[in-house]
Design a protein around this motif. Structure first.
Motif, PDB file in Angstrom:
ATOM      1  N   LEU A 120     -32.868 -19.168  21.243  1.00 40.59           N
ATOM      2  CA  LEU A 120     -33.133 -20.208  20.248  1.00 40.59           C
ATOM      3  C   LEU A 120     -34.058 -21.289  20.810  1.00 40.59           C
ATOM      4  CD1 LEU A 120     -29.636 -20.498  18.552  1.00 40.59           C
ATOM      5  CD2 LEU A 120     -31.684 -19.325  17.679  1.00 40.59           C
ATOM      6  N   ALA A 121     -33.889 -21.643  22.076  1.00 42.61           N
ATOM      7  CA  ALA A 121     -34.782 -22.621  22.713  1.00 42.61           C
ATOM      8  C   ALA A 121     -36.207 -22.065  22.793  1.00 42.61           C
ATOM      9  CB  ALA A 121     -34.272 -22.981  24.106  1.00 42.61           C
ATOM     10  N   LEU A 170     -37.562 -19.922  20.703  1.00 36.69           N
ATOM     11  CA  LEU A 170     -38.114 -20.006  19.350  1.00 36.69           C
ATOM     12  C   LEU A 170     -38.483 -21.445  19.003  1.00 36.69           C
ATOM     13  CD1 LEU A 170     -35.891 -17.546  17.289  1.00 36.69           C
ATOM     14  CD2 LEU A 170     -38.056 -17.096  18.476  1.00 36.69           C
ATOM     15  N   GLU A 171     -37.639 -22.378  19.356  1.00 38.98           N
ATOM     16  CA  GLU A 171     -37.902 -23.788  19.066  1.00 38.98           C
ATOM     17  C   GLU A 171     -39.204 -24.241  19.731  1.00 38.98           C
ATOM     18  OE1 GLU A 171     -37.618 -27.332  17.232  1.00 38.98           O
ATOM     19  OE2 GLU A 171     -36.268 -25.640  16.878  1.00 38.98           O
ATOM     20  N   ALA A 172     -39.451 -23.777  20.946  1.00 39.52           N
ATOM     21  CA  ALA A 172     -40.674 -24.144  21.658  1.00 39.52           C
ATOM     22  C   ALA A 172     -41.921 -23.589  20.965  1.00 39.52           C
ATOM     23  CB  ALA A 172     -40.605 -23.651  23.100  1.00 39.52           C
ATOM     24  N   SER A 173     -41.748 -22.558  20.150  1.00 41.50           N
ATOM     25  CA  SER A 173     -42.855 -21.935  19.424  1.00 41.50           C
ATOM     26  C   SER A 173     -42.772 -22.177  17.922  1.00 41.50           C
ATOM     27  CB  SER A 173     -42.861 -20.424  19.689  1.00 41.50           C
ATOM     28  OG  SER A 173     -43.049 -20.155  21.052  1.00 41.50           O
ATOM     29  N   ALA A 174     -41.979 -23.140  17.505  1.00 37.88           N
ATOM     30  CA  ALA A 174     -41.685 -23.343  16.085  1.00 37.88           C
ATOM     31  C   ALA A 174     -42.933 -23.519  15.227  1.00 37.88           C
ATOM     32  CB  ALA A 174     -40.752 -24.542  15.910  1.00 37.88           C
TER      33      ALA A 174
END
Length: 94
Positions: free
Chosen positions: A25-26, A28-32
């Motif tokens: 999830l982190a 993905l968040e970094a690539s949001a």
């Protein structure tokens, strides 16, 4: 270009998924900013997670492959298979 990632978990790999979920999830968040859609594929009863489906903006197929390879789930060996294909949005129009 948008790329679709269809990732299928290995059988019996729920513990690998759970152990690496926060890191995934982190990631993905970094690539949001470049993620069009992302979420788990569910078991037939809708209760368990059995894979992942993502649509991500990538410059080319090589970048899409790097994105897939660097996912903490992939690094942990969660997936039985990963299919990556270019994808075009048709609906909803936007």
């Amino acid at each position: 270009m948008l790329y679709m990632f269809h990732c299928t978990d290995k059988a019996g790999a729920a513990e690998i998924r759970q152990t690496n979920r926060a890191a995934h999830l982190a990631y993905l968040e970094a690539s949001a900013a470049r993620i069009f859609a992302a979420g788990p594929l569910l078991s037939d009863d809708g209760q368990g997670m059995v894979g992942s489906l993502l649509v991500v903006e990538c410059a080319d197929a090589a970048e899409a492959q790097r994105f897939a390879d660097e996912d903490p789930y992939a690094r942990a060996g969660l997936f039985e298979s990963v299919v990556i294909r270019p994808w075009r949005r048709v609906y909803p129009k936007g």
